[in-house]
Design an enzyme around this catalytic site. Structure first.
Site, short mmCIF file in Angstrom:
data_model
loop_
_atom_site.label_atom_id
_atom_site.label_comp_id
_atom_site.label_asym_id
_atom_site.label_seq_id
_atom_site.Cartn_x
_atom_site.Cartn_y
_atom_site.Cartn_z
N ARG A 1 -1.52 2.91 -5.75
CA ARG A 1 0.06 3.62 -5.53
C ARG A 1 0.67 3.65 -7.05
O ARG A 1 0.45 1.90 -7.01
CB ARG A 1 1.02 2.64 -4.21
CG ARG A 1 1.07 3.30 -3.25
CD ARG A 1 1.17 3.04 -2.06
NE ARG A 1 3.15 2.38 -2.26
CZ ARG A 1 3.98 1.89 -1.45
NH1 ARG A 1 3.28 1.53 0.29
NH2 ARG A 1 5.03 1.53 -1.58
N ARG B 1 -4.33 -4.45 -4.91
CA ARG B 1 -4.64 -3.64 -3.88
C ARG B 1 -4.98 -2.36 -4.13
O ARG B 1 -3.81 -1.77 -4.91
CB ARG B 1 -3.66 -3.66 -2.73
CG ARG B 1 -2.18 -2.94 -2.89
CD ARG B 1 -1.07 -2.88 -1.83
NE ARG B 1 0.09 -2.69 -2.33
CZ ARG B 1 1.44 -2.45 -1.16
NH1 ARG B 1 1.23 -3.25 -0.05
NH2 ARG B 1 2.46 -1.86 -1.19
N LYS C 1 4.57 -6.67 6.74
CA LYS C 1 5.59 -5.80 8.08
C LYS C 1 5.15 -5.04 9.43
O LYS C 1 5.02 -5.38 10.09
CB LYS C 1 7.46 -6.09 7.75
CG LYS C 1 8.25 -6.75 6.95
CD LYS C 1 9.25 -6.16 6.82
CE LYS C 1 9.74 -5.00 5.41
NZ LYS C 1 8.91 -5.52 4.40
N ARG D 1 19.24 -4.16 6.77
CA ARG D 1 18.29 -4.24 5.19
C ARG D 1 20.38 -4.62 4.62
O ARG D 1 20.56 -5.28 3.74
CB ARG D 1 18.58 -3.28 4.35
CG ARG D 1 16.78 -3.08 4.63
CD ARG D 1 16.06 -2.27 4.03
NE ARG D 1 14.22 -2.14 3.59
CZ ARG D 1 14.20 -0.89 3.41
NH1 ARG D 1 14.07 0.31 2.53
NH2 ARG D 1 12.71 -0.79 3.50
N ARG E 1 12.40 -5.52 -6.58
CA ARG E 1 12.54 -5.50 -4.70
C ARG E 1 12.16 -7.03 -4.29
O ARG E 1 13.10 -6.70 -3.34
CB ARG E 1 10.96 -5.03 -4.34
CG ARG E 1 11.08 -3.26 -4.54
CD ARG E 1 9.12 -2.68 -3.68
NE ARG E 1 8.95 -1.62 -4.27
CZ ARG E 1 7.86 -0.80 -3.95
NH1 ARG E 1 7.22 -1.79 -3.32
NH2 ARG E 1 7.76 0.33 -3.55
#
Length: 214
Positions: free
Chosen positions: A161, A127, A13, A88, A172
């Site tokens: 992260r 990543r 996004k 949300r 999630r």
């Protein structure tokens, strides 16, 4: 033109919002970015947000809507908005309707960036970024040209992260399906929902979104 970008964390996004901004002269309002900036600035809202988040509580919908409203009021009336991270939930969707109505704005498009869960897990868990310039890399899809050396700045330290792990990603996804996906019928009744393949190449996703907005 005012739009909502929907999709689970890692769907792209933020990347697509930036591309839309460049192509259409719109402004992205990301609740995450807004709160992080407020915390960093040490503003009253930032202090409040820090206290709420530090205690493990959810940020109140009404307060977030108020903050968004203040940001919208700083924009020219003819500047389009990309909402990222809000709404949300169904309650937030109702609050956004009120926000826009009070400012004589309408919601034109709700675009869901659809993803495959297993592929998304692979995308996110692989990543990492340069510890100096934040250039992004991936274990399988984008390695540095020289092993262990950033292509951009030559730095040799990289970071990941801590929440880029499979358990967190699947949690999630479950949360997205449980809380955010149910707001889609609200907008489907208005015939403003479209979906694009979030697993396609970034440029392909961008072009698909551009086709919807033109």
């Amino acid at each position: 033109m005012n739009i909502i970008l929907l999709g689970p964390p890692g769907a792209g996004k933020g990347t697509q919002a930036a591309l839309i901004e460049d192509k259409f002269g719109m402004v992205q309002l990301s609740t995450g970015d807004i709160l992080r900036a407020a915390v960093k600035e040490g503003s009253e809202v930032g202090k409040m947000a820090q206290d709420i988040m530090s205690s493990g509580k959810l940020f109140p919908d009404e307060l977030m809507a108020q903050i968004l409203g203040e940001h919208i009021d700083k924009l020219d009336a003819d500047v389009g908005i990309i909402f990222d991270g809000f709404p949300r939930t169904q309650n937030q969707a109702s609050l956004l309707d009120i926000l826009l109505s009070e400012r004589n704005r309408t919601l034109d498009h709700v675009i869901e960036i659809a993803v495959d869960e297993d592929a998304l897990v692979d995308r996110i868990t692989g990543r990492y970024t340069c510890g100096n310039c934040n250039e992004g890399y991936h274990d399988r899809h984008k390695l540095p040209k020289v092993e262990g050396v950033c292509d951009i700045c030559g730095n040799r330290e990289f970071k990941r992260r801590p929440d880029d792990n499979e358990e967190t990603v699947r949690t999630r996804m479950e949360e997205y399906r449980g809380k955010t996906a149910p707001i889609l019928p609200i907008y489907e009744e208005r015939s403003i929902v479209s979906r694009v393949d979030g697993m396609a190449a970034i440029d392909d996703v961008s072009n698909a979104i551009a086709d919807l907005l033109t």
